[in-house]
Design a protein around this motif. Sequence first.
Motif, PDB file in Angstrom:
ATOM      1  N   ASN A  56      59.153  19.748  38.133  1.00  0.00           N
ATOM      2  CA  ASN A  56      58.602  18.744  37.215  1.00  0.00           C
ATOM      3  C   ASN A  56      59.578  18.580  36.054  1.00  0.00           C
ATOM      4  O   ASN A  56      59.422  19.180  35.004  1.00  0.00           O
ATOM      5  CB  ASN A  56      57.226  19.201  36.714  1.00  0.00           C
ATOM      6  CG  ASN A  56      56.590  18.143  35.833  1.00  0.00           C
ATOM      7  OD1 ASN A  56      56.987  16.982  35.847  1.00  0.00           O
ATOM      8  ND2 ASN A  56      55.605  18.553  35.045  1.00  0.00           N
TER       9      ASN A  56
ATOM     10  N   THR B 207      61.324  16.715  33.185  1.00  0.00           N
ATOM     11  CA  THR B 207      61.144  15.612  32.245  1.00  0.00           C
ATOM     12  C   THR B 207      62.441  14.807  32.164  1.00  0.00           C
ATOM     13  O   THR B 207      63.529  15.347  32.300  1.00  0.00           O
ATOM     14  CB  THR B 207      60.801  16.170  30.854  1.00  0.00           C
ATOM     15  OG1 THR B 207      59.788  17.147  31.032  1.00  0.00           O
ATOM     16  CG2 THR B 207      60.281  15.084  29.954  1.00  0.00           C
TER      17      THR B 207
ATOM     18  N   GLN C  94      51.506  22.729  31.329  1.00  0.00           N
ATOM     19  CA  GLN C  94      52.162  21.769  32.219  1.00  0.00           C
ATOM     20  C   GLN C  94      52.973  22.535  33.254  1.00  0.00           C
ATOM     21  O   GLN C  94      53.596  23.539  32.936  1.00  0.00           O
ATOM     22  CB  GLN C  94      53.131  20.890  31.426  1.00  0.00           C
ATOM     23  CG  GLN C  94      52.507  20.166  30.271  1.00  0.00           C
ATOM     24  CD  GLN C  94      53.547  19.540  29.366  1.00  0.00           C
ATOM     25  OE1 GLN C  94      54.721  19.904  29.392  1.00  0.00           O
ATOM     26  NE2 GLN C  94      53.110  18.588  28.555  1.00  0.00           N
ATOM     27  N   LEU C  95      52.971  22.006  34.445  1.00  0.00           N
ATOM     28  CA  LEU C  95      53.760  22.617  35.512  1.00  0.00           C
ATOM     29  C   LEU C  95      55.252  22.453  35.244  1.00  0.00           C
ATOM     30  O   LEU C  95      55.695  21.390  34.834  1.00  0.00           O
ATOM     31  CB  LEU C  95      53.416  21.945  36.841  1.00  0.00           C
ATOM     32  CG  LEU C  95      54.099  22.530  38.060  1.00  0.00           C
ATOM     33  CD1 LEU C  95      53.496  23.883  38.405  1.00  0.00           C
ATOM     34  CD2 LEU C  95      54.018  21.580  39.234  1.00  0.00           C
TER      35      LEU C  95
HETATM   36  C1  LIG Z   1      55.023  17.484  34.176  1.00  0.00           C
HETATM   37  O1  LIG Z   1      55.562  17.548  32.866  1.00  0.00           O
HETATM   38  C2  LIG Z   1      55.053  16.567  31.984  1.00  0.00           C
HETATM   39  C3  LIG Z   1      55.696  16.730  30.627  1.00  0.00           C
HETATM   40  O2  LIG Z   1      56.999  17.106  30.723  1.00  0.00           O
HETATM   41  C4  LIG Z   1      53.545  16.674  31.851  1.00  0.00           C
HETATM   42  O3  LIG Z   1      53.049  15.635  31.048  1.00  0.00           O
HETATM   43  C5  LIG Z   1      52.901  16.648  33.210  1.00  0.00           C
HETATM   44  O4  LIG Z   1      51.524  16.907  33.074  1.00  0.00           O
HETATM   45  C6  LIG Z   1      53.518  17.695  34.102  1.00  0.00           C
HETATM   46  N1  LIG Z   1      52.918  17.645  35.422  1.00  0.00           N
HETATM   47  C7  LIG Z   1      52.058  18.562  35.845  1.00  0.00           C
HETATM   48  C8  LIG Z   1      51.602  18.412  37.255  1.00  0.00           C
HETATM   49  O5  LIG Z   1      51.684  19.494  35.137  1.00  0.00           O
END
Ligand SMILES: *[C@@H]1O[C@H](CO)[C@@H](O)[C@H](O)[C@H]1NC(C)=O
Length: 238
Positions: A104, A106, A85-86
């Motif tokens: 990103n 949470t 995950q980013l």
């Molecule tokens: C951003 O973080 C969330 C979990 O914290 C994840 O599900 C999501 O895929 C992430 N977004 C990207 C673009 O990786």
Amino acid sequence: MKHTHVAHHNMRSIPQRINSCFLLTVYSWIALSTCHVVDRFSVGQNESFTVRCTIQKFRTEDYPGSPYVVTLAAERRPTWEENFQLMAKYSPFAPLEEYKKVTNLTYRRNWNFQFLNGDSFDNRDKIRIVIVVNDGNYKDAGLYRCYYVDPLNRKIYSDNFFLRAYAQGRIVNMGSIGPGDSFIVQCDRNKFQRPGLPKSPLMEDLMVERKIDGSDAYTTMARFRPFLDKIPNRRVTV
Ligand SMILES: *[C@@H]1O[C@H](CO)[C@@H](O)[C@H](O)[C@H]1NC(C)=O
Ligand SMILES: *[C@@H]1O[C@H](CO)[C@@H](O)[C@H](O)[C@H]1NC(C)=O
């Protein structure tokens, strides 16, 4: 990865720094901040840690040939997740302001992001992302890595760094529990006696069992078989 002759000239100053990075592994606390993506080996409840992406986090042979990178990013794969995950992405030359510094975050997490020194066409040795995770906990355990994108649009990854959950040596992180307490059960190779460890670096099947007071058999809590063909069966929980 191949570099052109022109590109190679630009790289000259960097290998020295990487060598000192390897020497520093003797002094592991310095090496952690210089060489690894995360500045600690393990994380426990309410502990903070820092994720840093710079060009020094990549292997020497993977350094960009160009004097600048287009994008630098930090990613992670928490132990319970199937995919990376980013965390943050820095693209200083993006035409729109909102794409330059992408975070990103949470919901309800206390993370601090810094995007530094990317703003010039010789940013390669200076650009950095720093993420301070102020509210770390065992769920942040997992793999962390950086990637950059070069001017030819190639995406290059650093090595993964494995941030462990802090429960070193013990399978359960607490000696006793009260009502409503949460605790961690962690299985990894450190939990086995040396003679019991597999000779190969590969473990195909790892399982946690427990036998509760008053019951006469062990039951499975979780089973991890990362190489099974059927993805849903790879991580089995009860
Ligand atoms: C951003 O973080 C969330 C979990 O914290 C994840 O599900 C999501 O895929 C992430 N977004 C990207 C673009 O990786
Ligand atoms: C973690 O921090 C929160 C808020 O600061 C506090 O209420 C809680 O007791 C802390 N937990 C532990 C295990 O230290």
